[in-house]
Structure formats: structure tokens, C-alpha cells
Design a protein around this motif. Structure first.
Motif, PDB file in Angstrom:
ATOM      1  N   ARG A  88       0.842  -1.199   0.000  1.00  0.00           N
ATOM      2  CA  ARG A  88       0.000   0.000   0.000  1.00  0.00           C
ATOM      3  C   ARG A  88       0.874   1.244   0.000  1.00  0.00           C
ATOM      4  NH1 ARG A  88      -4.715  -0.109   4.125  1.00  0.00           N
ATOM      5  NH2 ARG A  88      -5.298   1.587   2.742  1.00  0.00           N
ATOM      6  N   ASP A  89       0.249   2.410  -0.160  1.00  0.00           N
ATOM      7  CA  ASP A  89       1.039   3.645  -0.200  1.00  0.00           C
ATOM      8  C   ASP A  89       0.740   4.559   0.992  1.00  0.00           C
ATOM      9  OD1 ASP A  89      -1.468   4.479  -0.841  1.00  0.00           O
ATOM     10  OD2 ASP A  89      -0.931   5.357  -2.773  1.00  0.00           O
ATOM     11  N   THR A  90       0.099   4.037   2.037  1.00  0.00           N
ATOM     12  CA  THR A  90      -0.117   4.801   3.257  1.00  0.00           C
ATOM     13  C   THR A  90       0.632   4.119   4.393  1.00  0.00           C
ATOM     14  OG1 THR A  90      -2.119   3.537   3.739  1.00  0.00           O
ATOM     15  CG2 THR A  90      -2.396   5.615   2.544  1.00  0.00           C
ATOM     16  N   ARG A  91       0.830   4.830   5.491  1.00  0.00           N
ATOM     17  CA  ARG A  91       1.542   4.234   6.616  1.00  0.00           C
ATOM     18  C   ARG A  91       0.704   3.154   7.281  1.00  0.00           C
ATOM     19  NH1 ARG A  91       4.933   8.689  10.010  1.00  0.00           N
ATOM     20  NH2 ARG A  91       6.228   9.400   8.295  1.00  0.00           N
ATOM     21  N   GLY A  92       1.376   2.162   7.795  1.00  0.00           N
ATOM     22  CA  GLY A  92       0.707   1.080   8.499  1.00  0.00           C
ATOM     23  C   GLY A  92       1.734   0.166   9.112  1.00  0.00           C
ATOM     24  N   SER A  93       1.298  -0.997   9.559  1.00  0.00           N
ATOM     25  CA  SER A  93       2.197  -2.033  10.065  1.00  0.00           C
ATOM     26  C   SER A  93       2.080  -3.246   9.158  1.00  0.00           C
ATOM     27  CB  SER A  93       1.816  -2.437  11.490  1.00  0.00           C
ATOM     28  OG  SER A  93       2.049  -1.376  12.383  1.00  0.00           O
ATOM     29  N   LEU A  94       3.202  -3.875   8.874  1.00  0.00           N
ATOM     30  CA  LEU A  94       3.210  -5.045   8.004  1.00  0.00           C
ATOM     31  C   LEU A  94       2.917  -6.322   8.786  1.00  0.00           C
ATOM     32  CD1 LEU A  94       3.678  -6.352   5.250  1.00  0.00           C
ATOM     33  CD2 LEU A  94       6.134  -6.257   5.703  1.00  0.00           C
ATOM     34  N   VAL A  95       3.734  -6.628   9.805  1.00  0.00           N
ATOM     35  CA  VAL A  95       3.550  -7.842  10.608  1.00  0.00           C
ATOM     36  C   VAL A  95       3.545  -7.459  12.081  1.00  0.00           C
ATOM     37  CG1 VAL A  95       4.559 -10.061  11.279  1.00  0.00           C
ATOM     38  CG2 VAL A  95       4.627  -9.340   8.886  1.00  0.00           C
ATOM     39  N   GLU A  96       2.599  -8.045  12.812  1.00  0.00           N
ATOM     40  CA  GLU A  96       2.511  -7.867  14.256  1.00  0.00           C
ATOM     41  C   GLU A  96       2.509  -9.250  14.890  1.00  0.00           C
ATOM     42  OE1 GLU A  96      -1.349  -6.954  16.664  1.00  0.00           O
ATOM     43  OE2 GLU A  96      -0.492  -5.043  15.979  1.00  0.00           O
ATOM     44  N   ILE A  97       3.403  -9.456  15.857  1.00  0.00           N
ATOM     45  CA  ILE A  97       3.371 -10.728  16.582  1.00  0.00           C
ATOM     46  C   ILE A  97       3.007 -10.457  18.031  1.00  0.00           C
ATOM     47  CG2 ILE A  97       4.935 -11.892  14.992  1.00  0.00           C
ATOM     48  CD1 ILE A  97       7.087 -11.736  17.131  1.00  0.00           C
ATOM     49  N   ASN A  98       2.186 -11.349  18.567  1.00  0.00           N
ATOM     50  CA  ASN A  98       1.594 -11.162  19.878  1.00  0.00           C
ATOM     51  C   ASN A  98       1.865 -12.401  20.736  1.00  0.00           C
ATOM     52  OD1 ASN A  98       0.009 -10.137  21.969  1.00  0.00           O
ATOM     53  ND2 ASN A  98      -1.668  -9.538  20.629  1.00  0.00           N
ATOM     54  N   ASP A  99       1.242 -12.472  21.861  1.00  0.00           N
ATOM     55  CA  ASP A  99       1.473 -13.467  22.905  1.00  0.00           C
ATOM     56  C   ASP A  99       1.888 -14.843  22.379  1.00  0.00           C
ATOM     57  OD1 ASP A  99       0.520 -11.377  24.417  1.00  0.00           O
ATOM     58  OD2 ASP A  99      -1.409 -12.295  24.839  1.00  0.00           O
ATOM     59  N   GLY A 100       3.104 -15.253  22.741  1.00  0.00           N
ATOM     60  CA  GLY A 100       3.571 -16.601  22.450  1.00  0.00           C
ATOM     61  C   GLY A 100       3.970 -16.874  21.017  1.00  0.00           C
ATOM     62  N   ALA A 101       4.071 -15.853  20.171  1.00  0.00           N
ATOM     63  CA  ALA A 101       4.415 -16.079  18.760  1.00  0.00           C
ATOM     64  C   ALA A 101       5.928 -16.040  18.542  1.00  0.00           C
ATOM     65  CB  ALA A 101       3.741 -15.049  17.868  1.00  0.00           C
ATOM     66  N   THR A 102       6.378 -16.811  17.549  1.00  0.00           N
ATOM     67  CA  THR A 102       7.780 -16.809  17.117  1.00  0.00           C
ATOM     68  C   THR A 102       7.811 -16.595  15.613  1.00  0.00           C
ATOM     69  OG1 THR A 102       8.488 -18.295  18.889  1.00  0.00           O
ATOM     70  CG2 THR A 102       9.891 -18.183  16.939  1.00  0.00           C
ATOM     71  N   LEU A 103       8.701 -15.720  15.171  1.00  0.00           N
ATOM     72  CA  LEU A 103       8.849 -15.408  13.746  1.00  0.00           C
ATOM     73  C   LEU A 103      10.317 -15.604  13.379  1.00  0.00           C
ATOM     74  CD1 LEU A 103       7.086 -14.084  11.411  1.00  0.00           C
ATOM     75  CD2 LEU A 103       8.243 -11.970  12.015  1.00  0.00           C
ATOM     76  N   SER A 104      10.580 -16.294  12.251  1.00  0.00           N
ATOM     77  CA  SER A 104      11.968 -16.522  11.863  1.00  0.00           C
ATOM     78  C   SER A 104      12.087 -16.759  10.362  1.00  0.00           C
ATOM     79  CB  SER A 104      12.546 -17.725  12.619  1.00  0.00           C
ATOM     80  OG  SER A 104      11.877 -18.910  12.252  1.00  0.00           O
ATOM     81  N   GLY A 105      13.317 -16.575   9.851  1.00  0.00           N
ATOM     82  CA  GLY A 105      13.668 -16.987   8.505  1.00  0.00           C
ATOM     83  C   GLY A 105      13.021 -16.217   7.370  1.00  0.00           C
ATOM     84  N   MET A 106      12.980 -14.870   7.468  1.00  0.00           N
ATOM     85  CA  MET A 106      12.362 -14.101   6.389  1.00  0.00           C
ATOM     86  C   MET A 106      12.820 -12.651   6.395  1.00  0.00           C
ATOM     87  SD  MET A 106       8.478 -13.741   7.874  1.00  0.00           S
ATOM     88  CE  MET A 106       8.370 -15.496   8.121  1.00  0.00           C
TER      89      MET A 106
END
Length: 194
Positions: free
Chosen positions: A22-40
Motif C-alpha cells: 500500500r502507499d499509506t503508513r501502516g504495520s506489516l507484521v505484528e506478533i503477539n502473545d507466544g508467537a515466534t517469527l523466523s527466517g524471512m
């Protein structure tokens, strides 16, 4: 994209890219309680730099904050967060771990690499902030946070901040460059950081 209580794993930062379109401000990814994000790689798709920065355009960038950590018990490792109109990564979480994370190409008046805010009990290890317009690694509170909220008990270990630029020159001294910054914080340690 919001993830809670799950593990999301890509094929590696050079093979898996999630890009904001998109062309407006925002958040791409949000991680919350107990989440794990890796390898990207998370690409906020910030708009191009103007030919000359001034106080009238330093907040005009579009795009997304690539990664936002909230809640508790969240982990991010082996991730690149890049091309943000704000900080590349924001952590307002409890009991969080950031390991082997790279933040690069943060733009705008709040173009920090890692912005740790109203957070506590965190580990930031072997992370890198590159090409930012304000501060590489920040531990702070929001300006409107209640007085009793501090960012506290956060360890930055073996982290690197390099190529901070623009802030103290183009903004008329209303913002400053730094590699590491702790304000409104308690028991924050910088260990073997460069």
C-alpha cells in the motif's frame, strides 16, 4: 498480518520476503502473545528519499513499519526488517527475544533501527541496525506514557549500529544521531556493542 501463539518460519531472509504494497503508513507484521517469527525478510516499502531533506518533508514518507512485537513471550530470529518510514522494528512487549535480526534503511524523523518502548525483560542479541536516520537501538517510553512505565531489564548483547545519518544535520538539531540510546529506562545494559 497478525500472529498470536504460533510459530511462523520462512525459508530464510534471502528466499522469503513479505512486502508491504500500500502507499499509506501502516504495520506489516505484528506478533503477539507466544508467537515466534523466523527466517524471512519484512519489507516496509518506504517511499524514495527526496533529493533534499527538510523539516517540511522528513515525515512525508509512506510505507509500513515492518515488524511490531506486542504482548508477552515473543521471539524473532534470523529476520531482516527493512525499508521503513519509521523504525524498522518496534518492541512493546514483555519477555521478548530478538536474535540475529537486521534492521536496515529506516527513514523519517523517527527512523530508528530498533525502537524498544514501554517494554521489559528483553534480550536483543547479535542484532544489527544499518542505515538509519535517527538512532540504531533505542530503549524508551512514549511521550504520553504514564510516569510509572519504564522500559526495563533489557540486555543488548553483541549488537552493531552503523551509518546513522540525517537527523542532526537536516532537522535543525531537533533530533540527534546515536548508535545506542536509553532514556526513561531502568536496568538496561549494552554489552560488547559497537
Amino acid at each position: 498480518l497478525r500472529f498470536t501463539g504460533i510459530r511462523v518460519t520462512g525459508a530464510g531472509p534471502t528466499r522469503t520476503t513479505v512486502r508491504y504494497t500500500r502507499d499509506t503508513r501502516g504495520s506489516l507484521v505484528e506478533i503477539n502473545d507466544g508467537a515466534t517469527l523466523s527466517g524471512m525478510t519484512l519489507d516496509g516499502n518506504v517511499s524514495d528519499d527526496p533529493a533534499h531533506w527538510s523539516t517540511s518533508n522528513h515525515d512525508a514518507f509512506t510505507g509500513a513499519l515492518p515488524l511490531d512485537l506486542i504482548g508477552h513471550d515473543v521471539t524473532v530470529h534470523d529476520v531482516v526488517c527493512r525499508r521503513s518510514p519509521l523504525a524498522c522494528l518496534r518492541a512493546g512487549a514483555r519477555n521478548f527475544v530478538l536474535r540475529d535480526v537486521v534492521a536496515e534503511h529506516a527513514r523519517g524523523n523517527y527512523g530508528d533501527g530498533f525502537f524498544i518502548v514501554d517494554a521489559h525483560d528483553g534480550l536483543v542479541e547479535r542484532c544489527q541496525a544499518r542505515d538509519f536516520t535517527r538512532i540504531g537501538f533505542v530503549s524508551d517510553t512514549y511521550g504520553n506514557s504514564p510516569e510509572y512505565i519504564l522500559s526495563e531489564r533489557i540486555d543488548f548483547i553483541d549488537c552493531l549500529a552503523e551509518n546513522g545519518h540525517h537527523a542532526s544535520i537536516d532537522y535543525g538539531d531537533d533530533e540527534y544521531n546515536a548508535g545506542f540510546w536509553a532514556e526513561n529506562s531502568d536496568n538496561v545494559r549494552f554489552i560488547n556493542c559497537r
